[in-house]
Design an enzyme around this catalytic site. Sequence first.
Site, PDB file in Angstrom:
ATOM      1  N   HIS A  80      19.518 -12.106 -12.898  1.00  0.00           N
ATOM      2  CA  HIS A  80      18.263 -12.153 -11.591  1.00  0.00           C
ATOM      3  C   HIS A  80      16.694 -12.809 -12.916  1.00  0.00           C
ATOM      4  O   HIS A  80      15.701 -12.181 -12.747  1.00  0.00           O
ATOM      5  CB  HIS A  80      17.791 -10.454 -11.809  1.00  0.00           C
ATOM      6  CG  HIS A  80      18.132  -9.242 -11.133  1.00  0.00           C
ATOM      7  ND1 HIS A  80      18.152  -9.509  -9.606  1.00  0.00           N
ATOM      8  CD2 HIS A  80      19.374  -8.594 -11.662  1.00  0.00           C
ATOM      9  CE1 HIS A  80      19.234  -8.131  -9.233  1.00  0.00           C
ATOM     10  NE2 HIS A  80      20.298  -8.048 -10.731  1.00  0.00           N
ATOM     11  N   ASN A 153      18.623  -3.684  -4.420  1.00  0.00           N
ATOM     12  CA  ASN A 153      19.014  -5.026  -4.545  1.00  0.00           C
ATOM     13  C   ASN A 153      18.428  -4.998  -2.889  1.00  0.00           C
ATOM     14  O   ASN A 153      18.417  -4.356  -2.091  1.00  0.00           O
ATOM     15  CB  ASN A 153      20.386  -5.499  -4.668  1.00  0.00           C
ATOM     16  CG  ASN A 153      20.764  -5.470  -5.230  1.00  0.00           C
ATOM     17  OD1 ASN A 153      19.861  -5.774  -7.095  1.00  0.00           O
ATOM     18  ND2 ASN A 153      21.588  -4.943  -6.013  1.00  0.00           N
TER      19      ASN A 153
END
Length: 426
Positions: A80, A153
Amino acid sequence: MPAGADQPTNYAEQQGHGGETRQTTSDAALTMTTQQGIPLADAQNSLKAGLRGPALLEDFILREKIFHFDHERIPERVVHARGYGAHGVFELTDSLADYTRADVLSTVGQQTEVFVRFSTVAGNKGSRDLARDVRGFAVKMYTKQGNWDIVGNNIPVFFIQDAIKFPDLVHAAKQEPDRAFPQAQTAHDNFWDFASLTPEAWHMIMWIMSDRTIPRSFRTMEGFGVHSFRLVNAEGRSTFVKFHWKPRQGLQSVLWNEAVKISGADPDYHRRDLWEAIESGDFPQWDLGVQLFDQETADKLPFDHLDSTKLIPEEDVPVRIVGTLTLNRNVDNFFAETEQVAYCTQNIVPGIDFSDDPLLHGRNFSYLDTQLKRLGSPNFTHLPINAPRCPVMNFQQDGHMAMRNPKGRVNYEPNSWGAEGGPREN
């Protein structure tokens, strides 16, 4: 000779218009200073011994400026790393007080400040926005009872069932160690080798090969908490819950050939889209939905709901919409906010609890290590973007960059000092 050339010129009183090579001010509020607050008369030339030097060791202005520049970078996130964030507000529209004593989910109409960070998973900080990849959808709510993070997510399942496999998953998905490519995508031999030997990953892989992993915009992405959590009410009764974010802009993606063209023309496509939408007043919104179910319902499912590679079909357990998230303000500084924000699945508030999902427990364990590595101190919660908006009182002290410490003689509990002895358990 031009008119007036024989008149003396008082350069000290001249004010420029922004294009000069050396720009000065007579306004004390705008005077440039060092990090120690010392006013600067010249920030563009180092001190030298004579006209041609060498530079002098006593030039503390040069030393400080170079020193700070040399230490500007912090480690990027292992996953990320490429992210983009914005501020907003969450408003509760349907009370869950029967299910939870969490204040943020109990009082209809209550508004809670939030910070949301969207991201790709596999790519490094400088990678492109439209890679075929899972997207992170992390929401930090600054509630009256502390910070609550939904670290989700844009896909409702995950590759693995147990956190012990996470380092191997990430190593396989990231660039190969000898050649350092490909990045920002998992379509390479190491990943397929890992996936071929990890049967539980194939549900997630089917999602990855769909258009869900090339969203048209952050504004048209769904979000999922992935794991089962628990809501706990005032009587101590718990109910399982899964969290969903439903975009009011609709669910939209791009085709592969579109993604390839856009990436070549504008690798910052998603972040530019979000920034410009908010700047223009077109504030994106998502509805927060919950799937609520009890142990009896869980026992009837043909799979274990604590397995993060599985999802509960919405036709079996409907999603109940309980609130709306609106992003309405861009950051003032990317590094201070988007890069330094620290999310953690273990950040929950009273009335919300964990399930027995082993992957969730591994995430709870791992995140603090990551934040210490990146931000350099256990005091990362003192940073404004991470600081709770409610009072913080405990006996934790010291460490690098501590911005607050307990006052008075007491830094332990239990103690015998009464009201002067500091905070107590509730």
